[in-house]
Design an enzyme around this catalytic site. Structure first.
Site, PDB file in Angstrom:
ATOM      1  CD  GLN A 177      48.832  -9.613  66.317  1.00  0.00           C
ATOM      2  OE1 GLN A 177      50.079  -9.472  66.800  1.00  0.00           O
ATOM      3  NE2 GLN A 177      47.970  -8.903  67.278  1.00  0.00           N
ATOM      4  CB  SER A 184      46.295  -2.899  63.560  1.00  0.00           C
ATOM      5  OG  SER A 184      46.750  -3.033  64.822  1.00  0.00           O
ATOM      6  CD  GLU A 192      50.226  -7.179  71.097  1.00  0.00           C
ATOM      7  OE1 GLU A 192      48.902  -7.337  71.300  1.00  0.00           O
ATOM      8  OE2 GLU A 192      51.011  -6.481  70.612  1.00  0.00           O
ATOM      9  CD  GLU A 210      48.335   8.497  75.147  1.00  0.00           C
ATOM     10  OE1 GLU A 210      48.694   7.515  74.450  1.00  0.00           O
ATOM     11  OE2 GLU A 210      48.867   9.448  75.332  1.00  0.00           O
TER      12      GLU A 210
END
Lengths: 415, 370, 415, 370
Positions: C133, C136, C251, C380
């Site tokens: 994949q 990012s 995911e 976060e």
């Protein structure tokens, strides 16, 4: 690096001490301290506080840092700290002048008219009249500038309507200082004006707020068509936020100076008296680790205070470390109380003075400490302040800042 | 795998929730907390009529003969409503003690009265500050008569009977005491949560009968506590979830700086942490309920997990509830303190989380060694 | 409420177990588990993983939930879970197909063309080709849609330029699925397009990223004028974000299912072996309290997983509790490792296999666990997801959402 | 009151900071961490030339005769730069041990060589996993010869001398051992922070001399540890502050969702927490420095406070540093792991924070009882 007074400081301390010795009774250091949030005051207390303040004023110990022309002593912050350190070793009435002397007086000195200064500062310093602060509102807590009380001009007067909340001592105050909205079409911070308010005016109703610990140190104050002469306005019309900031800056100083570090010795004693697994709790390693953590935090707060004092003592501006006192101290106080309650086991869930350890003191603390984390700036607001003012991180995204106040959302959109 | 409650069980829970929504709004808890009642008698009667007090008691003893899975769901609703009734003392502690160790005659005589609510029962173990579970009770039984002092005893001032851990020769036994008998003194203690009563019980030569095998008092108490801990974990869970729900609604409706305070990331993350704590507690409680209802060897560990996680979650929820409400959360008028008090009370009455963590480790080590 | 299989589940489990017994070697439960983040894989491992996948495929155990037409078994999620539960009791090669089978395959099924499905799904299921994949980027981590790699149309091809990062397995993959920006003038989420990329194309350079624990499970992938035929486009031009969301949703399922709860027993053993104050650390009350906390958290995660499985077993949609696995599990893993290191005292600061307890395993964990708190969504981001998607709290104020992407600030204003 | 360092002292600190900024950028730490050097010899030479190694050593023993207030400020700068030199082992542990307990002859002989950096010293107490402070050492001295094994020993593989806690009759003594002597084996251990060396030392009948009173080894070690703990607290503080500064800069420059990540409230509050932790540590460290430099009775408690707060602050700072950096923070290429490793190493080499908290309580109780 040393903890000793300079020669001048030592002389000043000796002088203060001598006067206190002659005029007050020393505190017994082994006596447990009471509830951290004072209960509602009674008339006797007010009388004795007024008498003590007058006595200090007449002897030259009141409002030490204020200029002499306003009834002060023209002294340094360090001198004031020294007097307060010494005074704390004596039994004195509760501090009902903190807000006036620490926050409101300095605001009048900075923004007041000559007439206001003449009329109020000296009587305030001598404690003849007590002052309160009227800023917060039900819908304006952390977001103070969101206040909605209004004042409308009517001839030489202004007519006030609305509600204030969390006003400490409003019920025994002669004067209040209040911020209200005079222009709802201006942006949030631009439409505010600041006034001196005679608390005996017609149309004011004061109701005590009962706290979760049963005490009532705070009030709600309602205003219905209360008239205030324009001569009581502090600063220009629409300039109230800037004036209020002066008050709030002084609040930070006033609160920061009083970071309480007591209580640990009592907790240690409790851990000796309480049992865990049939043995004194203080022999339990988990309790020991926790106590050690608390001791270190408390020492850190104490010596952080010393660092601030050192800067003052040397005539410097204290560093940013002063901001942490309440942010760290308030949650720590709640943690200490929770530990002390838990150490008593099931009986910790009672407040029975005879059955609990330390006569239910810690249960009272446990009920009082949530308030400490909120009053005078919540944990969250203090962390914002540290992040933004000390560490200079970017402010929150603010959508309400520049729009007319009347358009700022105050609740969920209606469906 | 079906690690969930059945539809029938959920229906019972729903019925309880609806009943309590109608008969036990928070104002009922507040009335008892502020007034002189020790519990809400009308609500107690209703709870009995709904069959809650004997949910896990066989029909032959006057119960509804459902089971523990139903009992815990009812407890969750009682927790959610902060109902001011001696449910956990009577329906969990005393009733379970009799189910675990009572003789046929004791069960026949007492369980129907406990199920009908006519009689309130409790368990008296602690003797002063410290752990719930006293190793060697100072209260003694001699010649069938009990002498000593127990405190705190949950609902001890309103209960008609107490199962009292007493020293018996060289060991400990569980003694059944009629609290109306001469020689019993009952003193209400000021409770940190006055909607749940606490008392000191004094015994001076009070006649008693032994429940279960003589000398096996500590083992019985340990079993009873495990069962009550699971039931109470659901009560705590209900309280925690309600605290979260109420606080979430408040934070969505309260605006500051032109936005709901629920939109500030620091609060959002605190809500997320709280959600995690509650879901972990729920999973531990489910496991406890499974072990309790199957009566298997997992209960001693599962009960510890359920109690510890539920105690931590409810205390966190109640603490955050005040903090997120801000100023009003610290007023008597708002309901936050009802949760803050109840969370602490429930977290301590069966012994603190620390006491249970220690118990857990002892049991874990024993299992690892086995 | 019970933990038992239904009759059908039990039968399925028995069948799976029988096949595994005949085809693989069981795991020794007392053997310590290795580093949680796999080291860079070698050719032998790839070969054995391919062989194992082909064997499963041929026997009908691969991609159990996929439709039969795509090479799956048309089975239920519960059947897939059961097979994986049983498989985990056997020694099998590392899972190099997770991303392909769990995320990319389903994306092709939802958004791919008939030709793409025919060409890729069966070979992907049989493991003949490995997929990676490529989402990012250095400047687009948590803010994935902020990606800046570009693709420009050129005849029947697209020409890709830019850089991807954190691409697991890129170095042994035949295919990748990539999102790039095809319209920088559109709003951030509107200008993206999704492609299947042949990793053997000219212009691709793959560099392993060395992690702080010395491992290299991830890669940087650089693209210089890489040509991709338009037939490899998945979904419409400009619709890449919606396609990517399908991948990301899967995911969450793939990660959520694998919440690791191992390790506690080893930690307990360590506490027995380590000394504190000269006694076994497990006798220390502070250590016991900490261990108990960790056990309870771990049990909570385990039974939260069971709740999710129960819903699946009954054909229901799992509740929101599934979201907490990584948010709680990742910091807990770091905490466990830190405790295990601290329990060893000064020697904990070494990784010496002979001198430390458990042969330096925990030091390795301590170096690996910060990565778990970041990869696949930081703490976060996970809390944002819980707050916004589960608790339905308002989203962050987003200033970048509607402006043309090229105007979105990407760094401090220049001075 | 003047609870601050003097301008002269601050100037010394500034000089050290400037020197290290030039001679010890993080690439120097990284080079040692990645390579085969055990420390940076050039930097060590520089540190000696700057007078840092003997800052608190009287001039008669080759020191600069400044004092401990100067020494701790230098340590803070060494901490800030993550300098890969055996500073704390040699200039704090070994040097302080000789100052505390060495004979005139020992001081005359060794201190000048330690101050000049020609000789590296260390302290060897721990014997395997567990506490730093072993109650009864297994390593023995008999007839002036030491036999046994010590591990881990900070910088034990590069040191020329070690002060070794040994069993001596029924008590413990501190023995001075020449690590070049026959019978000494030195094995480097793989350090969690390879920019700071750790070793195992084996002794087989190695000649040694006693430092300080015979049988008083544990008392001496305790004093030395207190002193070293204060010095190292400043080193930790320097590291923590640098971690905060670097992370703050990163978070201001790193944009996501069109804003600097430093503008997200969850991160802002984490920064605020970290600031508080560091300032509390600084205040505790100041107090430790005051007690150390005044050589007064407060040191045993103040040293505990300094060590515990500094350990917690640096570990928190390093952990947050990686987390706030996100993905890149987990790469070898970024410097975050240098801090993460150094924080853990410093937090353990003198004994864990837990060990010091236990020590603190023992001392607090003793004082309360007095």
């Amino acid at each position: 690096m040393d903890f000793n007074d300079t020669a001048e400081e030592a002389a000043y301390r000796a002088k203060a001490r001598a006067w206190l010795d002659a005029n007050a009774e020393p505190v017994d250091p082994n006596e447990p301290s009471g509830d951290p949030l004072a209960e509602r005051e009674d008339d006797d207390m007010i009388r004795s506080a007024k008498a003590w303040q007058a006595k200090k004023f007449d002897a030259g110990w009141a409002c030490i840092t204020w200029p002499k022309e306003y009834g002060g002593q023209g002294g340094t912050t360090m001198q004031s700290v020294i007097f307060n350190q010494e005074q704390s070793k004596f039994k004195t009435p509760p501090p009902i002048y903190t807000i006036g002397h620490g926050m409101l007086g300095p605001t009048i000195m900075t923004h007041g008219t000559p007439e206001q200064k003449t009329k109020h500062l000296r009587t305030m310093a001598r404690g003849e009249e007590i002052w309160c602060q009227l800023f917060s509102e039900p819908a304006a807590g952390s977001d103070l500038a969101g206040l909605r009380s209004t004042a409308v001009r009517d001839g030489n007067d202004w007519v006030l309507n609305g509600q204030k909340i969390w006003s400490t001592g409003a019920h025994f105050s002669k004067w209040g200082m209040i911020v209200v909205r005079t222009d709802p079409n201006a942006a949030k911070h631009a439409g505010l004006t600041y006034f001196i308010l005679d608390m005996e005016s017609k149309g004011i109703e004061i109701r005590p707020i009962k706290q979760i610990n049963g005490g009532s140190g705070f009030n709600e104050v309602f205003y219905a068509d209360v008239r205030v002469p324009d001569s009581n306005r502090v600063g220009a019309v629409g300039d109230g936020w800037r004036v209020a900031l002066t008050t709030l800056m002084n609040e930070r100083v006033a609160i920061g100076a009083g970071s309480a570090t007591g209580g640990f010795r009592h907790l240690l004693k409790l851990a000796r008296d309480a049992k865990r697994g049939g043995r004194p709790a203080i022999e339990d390693s988990a309790v020991r680790q926790k106590l050690a953590e608390l001791w270190v935090t408390q020492q850190g707060l104490k010596y952080t205070g010393f660092r601030t004092l050192s800067a003052l003592s040397q005539g410097k501006i204290p560093g940013p470390e002063g901001s942490i006192g309440k942010a760290v101290g308030a949650p720590m106080a709640q943690e200490m109380a929770a530990l002390a309650v838990e150490l008593q086991g099931p009986l910790g869930a009672t407040r029975d003075a005879a059955a609990t350890l330390h006569e239910g003191l810690w249960q009272g603390m446990w009920l009082a400490t949530p308030g400490i984390r909120i009053a005078g700036g919540t944990d969250e607001i203090l962390k914002n302040i540290i992040a933004e003012r000390v560490l200079r991180l970017p402010p929150e995204v603010r959508l309400d800042k520049d729009m007319p106040f009347r358009d700022v959302p105050t609740g969920p959109p209606s469906k | 795998m079906n690690f969930d409650f059945s539809d029938d069980q959920k229906l019972i829970q729903k019925t309880a929730r609806d009943y309590l929504a109608q008969h036990a709004p928070l104002s009922v808890c507040r009335r008892v907390l502020e007034g002189n009642e020790r519990y809400d008698a009308a609500l107690w009667k209703g709870a009995a009529e709904m069959g809650w007090l004997g949910a896990a008691v066989p029909e032959e003893y006057g119960g509804s003969g459902l089971g523990h899975l139903e009992l815990v769901l009812i407890a969750e609703e009682i927790g959610r409503s902060l109902a001011p009734i001696p449910f956990s003392s009577s329906a969990a502690l005393a009733t379970e003690a009799l189910l675990v160790a009572g003789s046929e005659a004791q069960k026949k005589k007492l369980l129907p009265r406990l199920c009908s609510g006519e009689l309130i029962g409790t368990l008296a173990v602690a003797e002063g500050t410290g752990d719930f579970d006293v190793a060697t009770p100072g209260t003694r039984i001699e010649g069938g008569r009990v002498t000593g002092e127990k405190l705190p005893v949950s609902d001890g001032d309103v209960a008609g009977i107490a199962l009292v851990l007493v020293r018996d020769g060289s060991g400990a036994s569980l003694a059944l005491v009629d609290l109306e008998a001469p020689g019993v003194t009952r003193t209400s203690l000021e409770s940190l949560d006055p909607s749940r009563s606490q008392a000191k019980l004094g015994f001076s030569n009070v006649p008693a009968e032994i429940v279960g095998a003589s000398g096996k008092g500590r083992e019985i108490v340990s079993k009873v506590l495990d069962r009550a801990a699971v039931v109470m974990a659901f009560e705590q869970l209900g309280g925690a979830q309600r605290a979260l729900d109420v606080t979430r609604d408040y934070a969505l409706g309260r605006y500051a700086f032109g936005r709901p305070i629920a939109s500030f990331q620091a609060l959002k993350h605190r809500f997320a942490d709280l959600f995690c704590a509650i879901e972990l507690a729920r999973s531990n409680a489910f496991y406890g309920a499974w072990a309790l209802s199957h009566g298997n060897d997992e209960l001693p560990l599962a009960a510890c997990g359920a109690r510890i996680a539920a105690t931590d979650a409810f205390e966190l929820a109640a603490k955050d509830m005040i903090q997120i409400h801000g100023g009003v959360g610290y007023t008597w008028e708002y309901d936050c303190h009802l949760f803050y008090r109840r969370a602490k009370l429930l977290g301590l009455v069966l012994g603190s989380a620390s006491e249970w963590r220690e118990k857990l480790m002892t049991r874990l080590e024993a299992r690892e060694a086995a």
